[in-house]
Scaffold this motif. Sequence first.
Motif, PDB file in Angstrom:
ATOM      1  N   ARG A   1       0.787  -1.222   0.000  1.00 53.35           N
ATOM      2  CA  ARG A   1       0.000   0.000   0.000  1.00 53.35           C
ATOM      3  C   ARG A   1       0.826   1.282   0.000  1.00 53.35           C
ATOM      4  N   LEU A   2       2.151   1.183   0.060  1.00 62.70           N
ATOM      5  CA  LEU A   2       2.980   2.382   0.119  1.00 62.70           C
ATOM      6  C   LEU A   2       4.202   2.187  -0.769  1.00 62.70           C
ATOM      7  N   SER A   3       4.317   3.017  -1.793  1.00 65.21           N
ATOM      8  CA  SER A   3       5.396   2.848  -2.762  1.00 65.21           C
ATOM      9  C   SER A   3       5.818   4.209  -3.296  1.00 65.21           C
ATOM     10  N   TYR A   4       7.121   4.395  -3.388  1.00 56.79           N
ATOM     11  CA  TYR A   4       7.684   5.602  -3.990  1.00 56.79           C
ATOM     12  C   TYR A   4       8.508   5.211  -5.208  1.00 56.79           C
ATOM     13  N   ILE A   5       8.588   6.128  -6.155  1.00 55.31           N
ATOM     14  CA  ILE A   5       9.339   5.828  -7.365  1.00 55.31           C
ATOM     15  C   ILE A   5      10.258   6.983  -7.731  1.00 55.31           C
ATOM     16  N   LEU A   6      11.458   6.628  -8.090  1.00 48.79           N
ATOM     17  CA  LEU A   6      12.362   7.504  -8.817  1.00 48.79           C
ATOM     18  C   LEU A   6      12.305   6.988 -10.250  1.00 48.79           C
ATOM     19  N   PRO A   7      11.544   7.620 -11.124  1.00 52.61           N
ATOM     20  CA  PRO A   7      11.289   7.029 -12.450  1.00 52.61           C
ATOM     21  C   PRO A   7      12.577   6.686 -13.192  1.00 52.61           C
ATOM     22  N   ALA A   8      12.630   5.474 -13.717  1.00 60.67           N
ATOM     23  CA  ALA A   8      13.833   5.013 -14.413  1.00 60.67           C
ATOM     24  C   ALA A   8      14.190   5.917 -15.577  1.00 60.67           C
ATOM     25  N   GLU A   9      13.175   6.446 -16.272  1.00 63.65           N
ATOM     26  CA  GLU A   9      13.448   7.326 -17.409  1.00 63.65           C
ATOM     27  C   GLU A   9      14.108   8.616 -16.937  1.00 63.65           C
ATOM     28  N   GLU A  10      13.596   9.196 -15.852  1.00 61.52           N
ATOM     29  CA  GLU A  10      14.163  10.435 -15.329  1.00 61.52           C
ATOM     30  C   GLU A  10      15.584  10.206 -14.814  1.00 61.52           C
ATOM     31  N   LEU A  11      15.792   9.102 -14.085  1.00 69.87           N
ATOM     32  CA  LEU A  11      17.134   8.786 -13.592  1.00 69.87           C
ATOM     33  C   LEU A  11      18.090   8.519 -14.748  1.00 69.87           C
ATOM     34  N   GLY A  12      17.630   7.749 -15.737  1.00 71.72           N
ATOM     35  CA  GLY A  12      18.478   7.435 -16.880  1.00 71.72           C
ATOM     36  C   GLY A  12      18.881   8.676 -17.644  1.00 71.72           C
ATOM     37  N   ARG A  13      17.939   9.600 -17.820  1.00 64.54           N
ATOM     38  CA  ARG A  13      18.246  10.837 -18.536  1.00 64.54           C
ATOM     39  C   ARG A  13      19.272  11.664 -17.754  1.00 64.54           C
ATOM     40  N   ALA A  14      19.078  11.776 -16.425  1.00 59.85           N
ATOM     41  CA  ALA A  14      20.005  12.551 -15.605  1.00 59.85           C
ATOM     42  C   ALA A  14      21.409  11.955 -15.650  1.00 59.85           C
ATOM     43  N   CYS A  15      21.500  10.632 -15.589  1.00 57.35           N
ATOM     44  CA  CYS A  15      22.816   9.973 -15.633  1.00 57.35           C
ATOM     45  C   CYS A  15      23.469  10.145 -17.004  1.00 57.35           C
ATOM     46  N   ALA A  16      22.685   9.961 -18.067  1.00 54.20           N
ATOM     47  CA  ALA A  16      23.231  10.100 -19.413  1.00 54.20           C
ATOM     48  C   ALA A  16      23.737  11.519 -19.651  1.00 54.20           C
ATOM     49  N   GLU A  17      22.956  12.499 -19.232  1.00 58.49           N
ATOM     50  CA  GLU A  17      23.362  13.886 -19.436  1.00 58.49           C
ATOM     51  C   GLU A  17      24.621  14.230 -18.652  1.00 58.49           C
ATOM     52  N   MET A  18      24.749  13.690 -17.433  1.00 57.93           N
ATOM     53  CA  MET A  18      25.950  13.972 -16.656  1.00 57.93           C
ATOM     54  C   MET A  18      27.167  13.273 -17.253  1.00 57.93           C
ATOM     55  N   LEU A  19      27.003  12.057 -17.744  1.00 57.58           N
ATOM     56  CA  LEU A  19      28.117  11.362 -18.390  1.00 57.58           C
ATOM     57  C   LEU A  19      28.593  12.121 -19.626  1.00 57.58           C
ATOM     58  N   ILE A  20      27.662  12.594 -20.426  1.00 59.97           N
ATOM     59  CA  ILE A  20      28.028  13.347 -21.625  1.00 59.97           C
ATOM     60  C   ILE A  20      28.734  14.643 -21.236  1.00 59.97           C
TER      61      ILE A  20
END
Length: 323
Positions: free
Chosen positions: A275-294
């Motif tokens: 009944r209780l769940s939080y999400i760090l969306p994979a798409e948002e995390l992936g975009r942030a990581c990709a942009e920082m790597l670039i």
Amino acid sequence: MKMKKSSALVAATATLALALTGCSAADAGPGSSDDKGSVAMSFGGLDIQIWVDMLSYMEPIIEDAGYELITDDPKWDIQTQVSDWETWIVRGDVKAIMGYPVQSDSMVAVTQQAQDAGIPVVGYASEWEGTSNSVVLDNFADGKMLGEEAVAWMEETYGTSAEIPVALLGYWDTDLGRERSEGIREALDESGLNLDISEIPVVSLDDGYAAVQNQLTAVPDTKVWLAMASDPALGAYRALIDAGVDPEDPEVILASHDATNEVLDINKNADSFYRLSYILPAEELGRACAEMLIAAAEGNLSGNSTVEPTRVTPENADEFYTN
């Protein structure tokens, strides 16, 4: 008996690893077809579904920027992870490395080797000595937020005097796991409720399944299950169902961070005990990581990037599915 990993996860992990590396980190050579070279992403292991999902979002962004994305699967072995990074450093085409270390302090020396070779190192979910910048998660605050919401549910459901057995499915061997687990624990300790807390170290779906079996043997009336991540929580969910718990039992709570597609399917049922769940969306995390790597590869780092979790509800769950 431990449950086997889901075949879908195993297949997805194998397919993605093959697509991203083409060969093992130890024998991989320069593989980019253009002059920009490669960037590398290193998680502690590829048995965590959200990380597999993140890589699938990172790859096209990085390829569109003209780089090849390479990765490894240390399988939670720190020596393997260090060795993989050393291999990347001497490849000659790796322009930046991002990592989630198995043990941060054990990556300091190889991080310095990379920096000395002109390869910037950035962190995911944590910072350690030698990193240039990081995609930052406030892991302790995230854990405490989840713990406080669980406490509110427990007080409403059981009151303030009854003894409440609580299984804390945490992980204390990595920065993210430890900080989230400590945040959950602080919320429990500050609750003022009469809690009997069992701390159980878990990191995988199999671990979560086994944890429920062991906990129910030791404390059969455990009805509160708080997990630092969704993979062990999903294992716990399956074990509880297999143990005969009603999927809509109003006296049970399962809570976790990092909802995956399968977890979202469950969360869409407003009556589920998950009944209780939080999400760090994979798409948002992936975009942030990709942009920082670039940015690291191109010498354009401009500071840390912070990603905050969102509470999953039956009404918004459809927004977070990964393809």
